[in-house]
Design a protein around this motif. Structure first.
Motif, PDB file in Angstrom:
ATOM      1  N   SER A   1     -10.702  -6.154  18.927  1.00 47.08           N
ATOM      2  CA  SER A   1     -10.681  -4.712  18.615  1.00 47.08           C
ATOM      3  C   SER A   1      -9.623  -4.022  19.456  1.00 47.08           C
ATOM      4  CB  SER A   1     -12.047  -4.083  18.883  1.00 47.08           C
ATOM      5  OG  SER A   1     -13.004  -4.614  18.017  1.00 47.08           O
ATOM      6  N   VAL A   2      -9.577  -4.366  20.743  1.00 41.51           N
ATOM      7  CA  VAL A   2      -8.580  -3.763  21.629  1.00 41.51           C
ATOM      8  C   VAL A   2      -7.181  -4.158  21.168  1.00 41.51           C
ATOM      9  CG1 VAL A   2      -7.728  -3.590  24.002  1.00 41.51           C
ATOM     10  CG2 VAL A   2     -10.190  -3.731  23.560  1.00 41.51           C
ATOM     11  N   SER A   3      -7.008  -5.383  20.747  1.00 43.90           N
ATOM     12  CA  SER A   3      -5.708  -5.844  20.253  1.00 43.90           C
ATOM     13  C   SER A   3      -5.301  -5.050  19.008  1.00 43.90           C
ATOM     14  CB  SER A   3      -5.785  -7.333  19.925  1.00 43.90           C
ATOM     15  OG  SER A   3      -4.581  -7.785  19.369  1.00 43.90           O
ATOM     16  N   ARG A   4      -6.240  -4.812  18.110  1.00 42.23           N
ATOM     17  CA  ARG A   4      -5.966  -4.046  16.899  1.00 42.23           C
ATOM     18  C   ARG A   4      -5.595  -2.601  17.248  1.00 42.23           C
ATOM     19  NH1 ARG A   4     -10.420  -5.353  14.684  1.00 42.23           N
ATOM     20  NH2 ARG A   4     -11.521  -3.413  15.101  1.00 42.23           N
ATOM     21  N   TRP A   5      -6.316  -2.001  18.217  1.00 41.46           N
ATOM     22  CA  TRP A   5      -6.029  -0.629  18.642  1.00 41.46           C
ATOM     23  C   TRP A   5      -4.635  -0.549  19.288  1.00 41.46           C
ATOM     24  CZ3 TRP A   5     -11.301  -0.145  21.568  1.00 41.46           C
ATOM     25  CH2 TRP A   5     -12.339  -0.075  20.633  1.00 41.46           C
ATOM     26  N   ALA A   6      -4.292  -1.551  20.109  1.00 42.50           N
ATOM     27  CA  ALA A   6      -2.986  -1.561  20.782  1.00 42.50           C
ATOM     28  C   ALA A   6      -1.856  -1.671  19.754  1.00 42.50           C
ATOM     29  CB  ALA A   6      -2.918  -2.717  21.780  1.00 42.50           C
ATOM     30  N   LEU A   7      -2.047  -2.485  18.742  1.00 41.16           N
ATOM     31  CA  LEU A   7      -1.047  -2.635  17.688  1.00 41.16           C
ATOM     32  C   LEU A   7      -0.873  -1.318  16.927  1.00 41.16           C
ATOM     33  CD1 LEU A   7       0.848  -4.532  16.104  1.00 41.16           C
ATOM     34  CD2 LEU A   7      -1.098  -5.032  14.607  1.00 41.16           C
ATOM     35  N   ALA A   8      -1.993  -0.682  16.576  1.00 45.24           N
ATOM     36  CA  ALA A   8      -1.926   0.612  15.865  1.00 45.24           C
ATOM     37  C   ALA A   8      -1.246   1.664  16.739  1.00 45.24           C
ATOM     38  CB  ALA A   8      -3.329   1.067  15.475  1.00 45.24           C
ATOM     39  N   LEU A   9      -1.516   1.635  18.023  1.00 48.30           N
ATOM     40  CA  LEU A   9      -0.900   2.581  18.959  1.00 48.30           C
ATOM     41  C   LEU A   9       0.614   2.387  18.999  1.00 48.30           C
ATOM     42  CD1 LEU A   9      -1.325   4.742  21.169  1.00 48.30           C
ATOM     43  CD2 LEU A   9      -1.601   2.863  22.809  1.00 48.30           C
ATOM     44  N   ARG A  10       1.069   1.118  19.079  1.00 47.96           N
ATOM     45  CA  ARG A  10       2.500   0.818  19.123  1.00 47.96           C
ATOM     46  C   ARG A  10       3.193   1.189  17.816  1.00 47.96           C
ATOM     47  NH1 ARG A  10       1.000  -3.952  21.398  1.00 47.96           N
ATOM     48  NH2 ARG A  10       1.351  -5.082  19.469  1.00 47.96           N
ATOM     49  N   GLN A  11       2.570   0.874  16.687  1.00 47.97           N
ATOM     50  CA  GLN A  11       3.232   1.053  15.396  1.00 47.97           C
ATOM     51  C   GLN A  11       3.151   2.476  14.854  1.00 47.97           C
ATOM     52  OE1 GLN A  11       1.534  -1.924  12.837  1.00 47.97           O
ATOM     53  NE2 GLN A  11       2.882  -3.538  13.618  1.00 47.97           N
ATOM     54  N   LYS A  12       1.987   3.142  15.038  1.00 48.10           N
ATOM     55  CA  LYS A  12       1.780   4.434  14.374  1.00 48.10           C
ATOM     56  C   LYS A  12       1.453   5.583  15.328  1.00 48.10           C
ATOM     57  CE  LYS A  12      -0.081   1.914  10.449  1.00 48.10           C
ATOM     58  NZ  LYS A  12      -1.315   1.492   9.833  1.00 48.10           N
ATOM     59  N   GLY A  13       1.235   5.280  16.591  1.00 49.77           N
ATOM     60  CA  GLY A  13       0.945   6.335  17.557  1.00 49.77           C
ATOM     61  C   GLY A  13      -0.548   6.630  17.698  1.00 49.77           C
ATOM     62  N   LYS A  14      -0.827   7.586  18.582  1.00 51.61           N
ATOM     63  CA  LYS A  14      -2.223   7.913  18.908  1.00 51.61           C
ATOM     64  C   LYS A  14      -3.007   8.456  17.705  1.00 51.61           C
ATOM     65  CE  LYS A  14      -1.736   8.930  23.813  1.00 51.61           C
ATOM     66  NZ  LYS A  14      -1.862   9.945  24.853  1.00 51.61           N
ATOM     67  N   GLU A  15      -2.319   9.176  16.830  1.00 54.80           N
ATOM     68  CA  GLU A  15      -3.017   9.786  15.682  1.00 54.80           C
ATOM     69  C   GLU A  15      -3.680   8.741  14.788  1.00 54.80           C
ATOM     70  OE1 GLU A  15      -3.814  13.005  14.909  1.00 54.80           O
ATOM     71  OE2 GLU A  15      -3.111  13.236  16.966  1.00 54.80           O
ATOM     72  N   SER A  16      -3.141   7.517  14.806  1.00 48.99           N
ATOM     73  CA  SER A  16      -3.712   6.465  13.959  1.00 48.99           C
ATOM     74  C   SER A  16      -5.096   6.029  14.453  1.00 48.99           C
ATOM     75  CB  SER A  16      -2.777   5.259  13.901  1.00 48.99           C
ATOM     76  OG  SER A  16      -2.693   4.640  15.185  1.00 48.99           O
TER      77      SER A  16
END
Length: 167
Positions: free
Chosen positions: A44-59
């Motif tokens: 889950s943390v890995s998925r959140w980190a990827l979303a953070l890198r690719q789309k930013g905090k709003e994702s």
């Protein structure tokens, strides 16, 4: 996996947990340690980190309501509830018994939406209605005769316990 039956997800708490993970990740804490601290799965943390890198905090904000929106609006549900209280005879039915089919026909007549009987039942439950069975009693029933039979005749017919032998 999901939640146990009847347990609702707290979307605000889930969003707060994701943003707590963001703070830790931005502070340089390894993903496995973030997972340990927040008591979540490492993936889950890995998925959140990827979303953070690719789309930013709003994702990582909450997605909102899951599933299809209800077809009946709150005002339509209130109108349906008022119609149900009037009883089926007000709508031309011979008996004072609401059936799922009758309620489905009422919903179709009032809103134009056709519902499966199983879903009509869910709507009724949401309105606070429950399943009731009509009392099946004969129209010719004589209450006085029934009470007399229960008080006088039945005790005379009922078996009495055998007396104890051996004194």
């Amino acid at each position: 996996m999901g939640n146990p039956a009847g347990v609702k997800r707290d979307f605000d708490a889930l969003e707060k947990r994701r943003f707590a993970a963001v703070k830790l990740l931005e502070a340089g804490v390894p993903q496995s340690e973030v997972a340990r601290r927040l008591v979540v799965h490492r993936q889950s943390v890995s998925r959140w980190a990827l979303a953070l890198r690719q789309k930013g905090k709003e994702s990582l904000r909450q997605a909102g309501r899951a599933g299809r929106l209800p077809r009946l609006s709150p005002s339509q549900k209130e109108a349906l509830k008022a119609a149900l209280v009037q009883g089926p005879q007000a709508y031309g039915y011979a008996t004072a018994l609401w059936t799922i089919g009758r309620v489905a026909a009422l919903i179709k007549e009032q809103t134009g939406f056709k519902y499966h009987p199983g879903h009509v039942w869910k709507i009724l439950r949401g309105l606070g209605w429950s399943s009731q069975r009509p009392v099946g009693r004969a129209l010719e029933r004589d209450e006085a005769a029934i009470q007399h039979w229960k008080k006088k005749r039945w005790p005379a017919l009922k078996k009495k316990p055998a007396g104890r032998s051996g004194k």
